[in-house]
Design an enzyme around this catalytic site. Structure first.
Site, PDB file in Angstrom:
ATOM      1  N   ARG A 120       0.826  -1.215   0.000  1.00  0.00           N
ATOM      2  CA  ARG A 120       0.000   0.000   0.000  1.00  0.00           C
ATOM      3  C   ARG A 120       0.860   1.264   0.000  1.00  0.00           C
ATOM      4  O   ARG A 120       0.456   2.273  -0.574  1.00  0.00           O
ATOM      5  CB  ARG A 120      -0.951  -0.004   1.188  1.00  0.00           C
ATOM      6  CG  ARG A 120      -2.109  -0.939   0.935  1.00  0.00           C
ATOM      7  CD  ARG A 120      -3.103  -0.918   2.056  1.00  0.00           C
ATOM      8  NE  ARG A 120      -4.353  -1.507   1.624  1.00  0.00           N
ATOM      9  CZ  ARG A 120      -5.209  -2.103   2.434  1.00  0.00           C
ATOM     10  NH1 ARG A 120      -4.954  -2.173   3.715  1.00  0.00           N
ATOM     11  NH2 ARG A 120      -6.319  -2.607   1.964  1.00  0.00           N
ATOM     12  N   LYS A 135     -18.466 -16.636   3.673  1.00  0.00           N
ATOM     13  CA  LYS A 135     -19.803 -16.263   4.133  1.00  0.00           C
ATOM     14  C   LYS A 135     -20.712 -15.792   3.007  1.00  0.00           C
ATOM     15  O   LYS A 135     -20.454 -14.772   2.384  1.00  0.00           O
ATOM     16  CB  LYS A 135     -19.693 -15.153   5.185  1.00  0.00           C
ATOM     17  CG  LYS A 135     -19.227 -15.686   6.518  1.00  0.00           C
ATOM     18  CD  LYS A 135     -19.721 -14.887   7.722  1.00  0.00           C
ATOM     19  CE  LYS A 135     -19.682 -13.417   7.517  1.00  0.00           C
ATOM     20  NZ  LYS A 135     -19.255 -12.628   8.660  1.00  0.00           N
ATOM     21  N   GLY A 168     -10.602  -9.254  -0.461  1.00  0.00           N
ATOM     22  CA  GLY A 168      -9.313  -9.245   0.228  1.00  0.00           C
ATOM     23  C   GLY A 168      -8.620 -10.596   0.212  1.00  0.00           C
ATOM     24  O   GLY A 168      -7.431 -10.691  -0.103  1.00  0.00           O
ATOM     25  N   GLY A 187     -13.512  -4.372   1.021  1.00  0.00           N
ATOM     26  CA  GLY A 187     -14.882  -3.930   1.273  1.00  0.00           C
ATOM     27  C   GLY A 187     -15.386  -2.941   0.236  1.00  0.00           C
ATOM     28  O   GLY A 187     -16.541  -3.011  -0.203  1.00  0.00           O
TER      29      GLY A 187
HETATM   30  P1  ADP Z   1     -12.829 -12.596  -0.132  1.00  0.00           P
HETATM   31  O1  ADP Z   1     -12.083 -11.878   0.980  1.00  0.00           O
HETATM   32  O2  ADP Z   1     -11.971 -12.827  -1.325  1.00  0.00           O
HETATM   33  O3  ADP Z   1     -14.125 -11.938  -0.449  1.00  0.00           O
HETATM   34  P2  ADP Z   1     -13.983 -14.457   1.757  1.00  0.00           P
HETATM   35  O4  ADP Z   1     -13.581 -13.553   2.872  1.00  0.00           O
HETATM   36  O5  ADP Z   1     -15.421 -14.564   1.437  1.00  0.00           O
HETATM   37  O6  ADP Z   1     -13.170 -14.067   0.433  1.00  0.00           O
HETATM   38  O7  ADP Z   1     -13.505 -15.938   2.086  1.00  0.00           O
HETATM   39  C1  ADP Z   1     -12.158 -16.318   2.212  1.00  0.00           C
HETATM   40  C2  ADP Z   1     -12.024 -17.499   3.149  1.00  0.00           C
HETATM   41  O8  ADP Z   1     -12.872 -18.556   2.782  1.00  0.00           O
HETATM   42  C3  ADP Z   1     -10.619 -18.051   3.157  1.00  0.00           C
HETATM   43  O9  ADP Z   1     -10.031 -17.811   4.409  1.00  0.00           O
HETATM   44  C4  ADP Z   1     -10.803 -19.548   2.905  1.00  0.00           C
HETATM   45  O10 ADP Z   1     -10.010 -20.377   3.731  1.00  0.00           O
HETATM   46  C5  ADP Z   1     -12.258 -19.745   3.225  1.00  0.00           C
HETATM   47  N1  ADP Z   1     -12.836 -20.918   2.557  1.00  0.00           N
HETATM   48  C6  ADP Z   1     -12.854 -21.187   1.243  1.00  0.00           C
HETATM   49  N2  ADP Z   1     -13.445 -22.385   1.021  1.00  0.00           N
HETATM   50  C7  ADP Z   1     -13.791 -22.887   2.224  1.00  0.00           C
HETATM   51  C8  ADP Z   1     -14.420 -24.095   2.658  1.00  0.00           C
HETATM   52  N3  ADP Z   1     -14.825 -25.018   1.778  1.00  0.00           N
HETATM   53  N4  ADP Z   1     -14.608 -24.253   3.991  1.00  0.00           N
HETATM   54  C9  ADP Z   1     -14.224 -23.321   4.872  1.00  0.00           C
HETATM   55  N5  ADP Z   1     -13.631 -22.158   4.521  1.00  0.00           N
HETATM   56  C10 ADP Z   1     -13.408 -21.946   3.209  1.00  0.00           C
HETATM   57 MG    MG Z   2     -12.398 -11.816   3.120  1.00  0.00          MG
END
Ligand code: ADP
Ligand code: MG
Length: 387
Positions: A35, A201, A344, A367
């Site tokens: 950053r 989520k 992220g 975000g």
């Molecule tokens: P981003 O930040 O890219 O939007 P998220 O925050 O939604 O992504 O999710 C990222 C997390 O999801 C990672 O830490 C990863 O380990 C977890 N993850 C991915 N697949 C699974 C799974 N099948 N079970 C549990 N956690 C998972």
């Molecule tokens: Mg995330």
């Protein structure tokens, strides 16, 4: 169109630039300086154009007195000094005599970094509530305001929206690039347009899905997210993560968009076994998508003209469960598909797996990018003067 950095004359002007210098710091050591490096382009432009530069940035969150001790921007000041070829000063306070003295003594091309804007959040949340007195005070220190902090552009804070409401304003190069790239991939007319959603989520992502499902041809779903959809189809998903509050939502989406939504046909469980989706048992925990699914996803991605990735396909932090995520990145890279990475953890997975230079754009704002992909406008960009 918003005014950009090149729309003003800066000679001898005091320019307040809101940067995102919120880097990870461990025991006073910066562990990732991305950053800081990304902020240099706008800062160097202002230096070249003889501005007196006042940098505002937050670092972490300030909720206690202890946070004030541990979340100083001082280590970032030391790092910034190494990168900027000019005098750089540091004001230990976010308002008052010391800060005002530094500002009054600034010469053209010199830089003043002001301490963590969120120090103003203790105890009254003045920065994060966009307090009007604080906004006015900070605005009184400068002549022009530049927002180059893309990652906080979805927030209405004194150091971005508050000041921008008062001073003539522009977006910096970082913000300009982020918005241009995301707009470009969203609004281009090429098809097939494919969205890959994963991560943990589903509740964080329903609005992203709602916005993008209308525009895309395919929505590939992996990660933990797929199990709520599979549960909505009455499959046994064992102990995999399910968001019970969103089963109905997934069911409705599946009813309406059955042609577009592509779900895994096999997965890899926590015990590293490959399982077809119809053969999961009560103790299975899905941790990655399986080989048949990789093939299906690859075939769709190869034919796609543009792709947005939002969320990893598995628990990529562990080597055993990186395959699904890696397979997607490798397919997109090999076939030179125009790809935007948003989120992220998705950006972190791209870096970890060695694809940091392989894509059209890796967005730096978790975000903020999610909100932009939801179709919302970003308040700290909205407020900037139009051309
Ligand atoms: P981003 O930040 O890219 O939007 P998220 O925050 O939604 O992504 O999710 C990222 C997390 O999801 C990672 O830490 C990863 O380990 C977890 N993850 C991915 N697949 C699974 C799974 N099948 N079970 C549990 N956690 C998972
Ligand atoms: Mg995330």
């Amino acid at each position: 169109m918003k005014k950009t950095l090149t729309d003003y004359n800066y000679t001898n002007k005091k320019v307040i630039i809101r940067c995102d210098l919120n880097v990870p710091i461990n025991n006073g050591i910066i562990t990732d300086d991305t950053r800081i490096k990304e902020s240099l382009e706008s800062l160097n432009y202002l230096i070249e154009h003889k501005a007196k530069i006042i940098i505002l940035s937050h670092l972490g969150k300030i909720k206690t007195e202890e946070d004030i001790k541990t979340q100083s921007l001082y280590p970032i000041y030391l790092e910034l000094k190494k990168h900027l070829n000019t005098n750089v000063y540091f004001s230990k306070t976010t308002r008052g005599k010391e800060l005002e003295l530094y500002v009054s003594k600034l010469k053209p091309k010199e830089v003043l970094l002001v301490e963590n804007t969120r120090y103003e959040d203790y105890p009254n949340n003045l920065e994060s509530n966009c307090d009007s007195c604080l906004s006015k005070y900070w605005a009184s220190l400068g002549d022009i305001f530049v927002n180059d902090a893309y990652g906080t552009s979805h927030r209405i804070h004194a150091s971005n929206v508050g000041i921008a409401k008062i001073l003539p304003s522009a977006i910096g190069f970082l913000v300009e690039r982020e918005i241009a790239k995301i707009d470009n991939i969203l609004n281009e007319s090429t098809h097939p347009f494919t969205i890959v959603m994963g991560g943990k989520k589903i509740s964080d992502k329903t609005m992203v899905i709602d916005n993008l499902i209308q525009k895309c041809d395919y929505l590939l779903i992996g990660g933990a997210m797929c199990y709520t959809f599979l549960k909505a189809m009455n499959k046994n998903v064992g102990l995999s993560i399910v968001d019970n509050d969103n089963i109905d939502y997934c069911q409705k989406l599946l009813d309406k968009y059955s042609q577009k939504i592509i779900l895994p046909v096999d997965i890899i469980n926590k015990k590293l076994e490959v399982k077809d989706i119809d053969n999961l048992t009560d103790d299975d925990i899905g941790y990655d998508i399986g080989p048949k699914t990789n093939l299906i996803f690859s075939n769709i991605l190869k034919e796609s003209k543009r792709v947005i990735i939002n969320g990893p396909m598995g628990v990529f932090e562990e080597k055993e469960f990186q395959n699904g995520t890696k397979n997607i990145y490798q397919t997109l890279k090999e076939n030179n598909i125009k790809t935007l990475i948003g989120g992220g953890d998705s950006a972190a997975s791209v870096n970890l797996l060695g694809y940091s230079n392989s894509f059209y754009h890796i967005s730096t704002g978790g975000g903020a990018t999610l909100e932009y992909l939801e179709g919302k406008s970003l308040p700290a960009i909205d407020v900037i003067n139009d051309k």
